[in-house]
Design a protein around this motif. Sequence first.
Motif, PDB file in Angstrom:
ATOM      1  N   TRP A  18       0.831  -1.209   0.000  1.00 51.90           N
ATOM      2  CA  TRP A  18       0.000   0.000   0.000  1.00 51.90           C
ATOM      3  C   TRP A  18       0.863   1.256   0.000  1.00 51.90           C
ATOM      4  N   LEU A  34      -4.297   3.207  -6.846  1.00 52.22           N
ATOM      5  CA  LEU A  34      -5.352   3.135  -5.821  1.00 52.22           C
ATOM      6  C   LEU A  34      -6.200   1.884  -6.020  1.00 52.22           C
ATOM      7  N   GLY A  35      -6.497   1.567  -7.267  1.00 50.25           N
ATOM      8  CA  GLY A  35      -7.222   0.331  -7.562  1.00 50.25           C
ATOM      9  C   GLY A  35      -6.420  -0.901  -7.182  1.00 50.25           C
ATOM     10  N   TRP A  38      -6.670  -1.289  -3.445  1.00 45.57           N
ATOM     11  CA  TRP A  38      -7.981  -1.838  -3.084  1.00 45.57           C
ATOM     12  C   TRP A  38      -8.009  -3.341  -3.369  1.00 45.57           C
ATOM     13  N   ASN A  39      -7.528  -3.743  -4.527  1.00 49.40           N
ATOM     14  CA  ASN A  39      -7.498  -5.166  -4.867  1.00 49.40           C
ATOM     15  C   ASN A  39      -6.648  -5.955  -3.874  1.00 49.40           C
ATOM     16  N   LEU A  41      -6.254  -5.233  -0.703  1.00 51.08           N
ATOM     17  CA  LEU A  41      -7.070  -5.393   0.504  1.00 51.08           C
ATOM     18  C   LEU A  41      -8.029  -6.569   0.324  1.00 51.08           C
ATOM     19  N   LEU A  42      -8.667  -6.647  -0.836  1.00 47.05           N
ATOM     20  CA  LEU A  42      -9.583  -7.758  -1.114  1.00 47.05           C
ATOM     21  C   LEU A  42      -8.838  -9.094  -1.145  1.00 47.05           C
ATOM     22  N   ASN A  75     -10.426 -13.017  -5.603  1.00 45.19           N
ATOM     23  CA  ASN A  75      -9.755 -11.708  -5.655  1.00 45.19           C
ATOM     24  C   ASN A  75      -8.240 -11.851  -5.576  1.00 45.19           C
ATOM     25  N   ASN A 170     -18.192  -7.800  -9.078  1.00 42.20           N
ATOM     26  CA  ASN A 170     -17.362  -7.801  -7.878  1.00 42.20           C
ATOM     27  C   ASN A 170     -17.939  -8.750  -6.842  1.00 42.20           C
TER      28      ASN A 170
END
Length: 184
Positions: A18, A34-35, A38-39, A41-42, A75, A170
Amino acid sequence: MARKRCVLRWGAAVGLYWAACAAHVWRTGGLLALGLAWNMLLALLPLCFACAAGRCRLWAGRAALAVLWLLFLPNTFYMLTDLIHTPQKMEWVNAADWTVRHSENVSDWLLTLLLGTGAVLAVLLGLEAMRVFRVYCCVHWPRPAVWAGGGAVLLLCGFGMYIGRFLRLNSWDILHPLALLRRV
């Protein structure tokens, strides 16, 4: 305690990723990182769900965590498909003298490094989540069933990657099951 340390180690790796994503956004102004964050984190969530399922005492809680693990596991492998965002003109051959030329754009190289690192880290997270869940399942089911289930889970992950990349759905689209089934 070992599970907690495992999640903390992986969480630290994700935290470093991150930070790299934030540095890339700060340096370039591009929002792709940023995407990616986020991915990531998933991708961390299935490991958390697998560890929590092993500690949960209620059968219904374990079942709910297992469902969440299965829903979020694709994911982790999905981040492999983020490699399509690799910049195009990184290397080419000069037709005049057949020498190989490389891009001098540092941002392109950093993005490529970020994409590759994210893909590898996410796949390792997915494999660790599967390992933790397999260990938990081996206590309750026969080994051949667990291994067969693991193969089925990997096939479902492949289908989940397809749904995510090409149908652009998603994990949270499961909250609208009828629309999800129509789309799939």
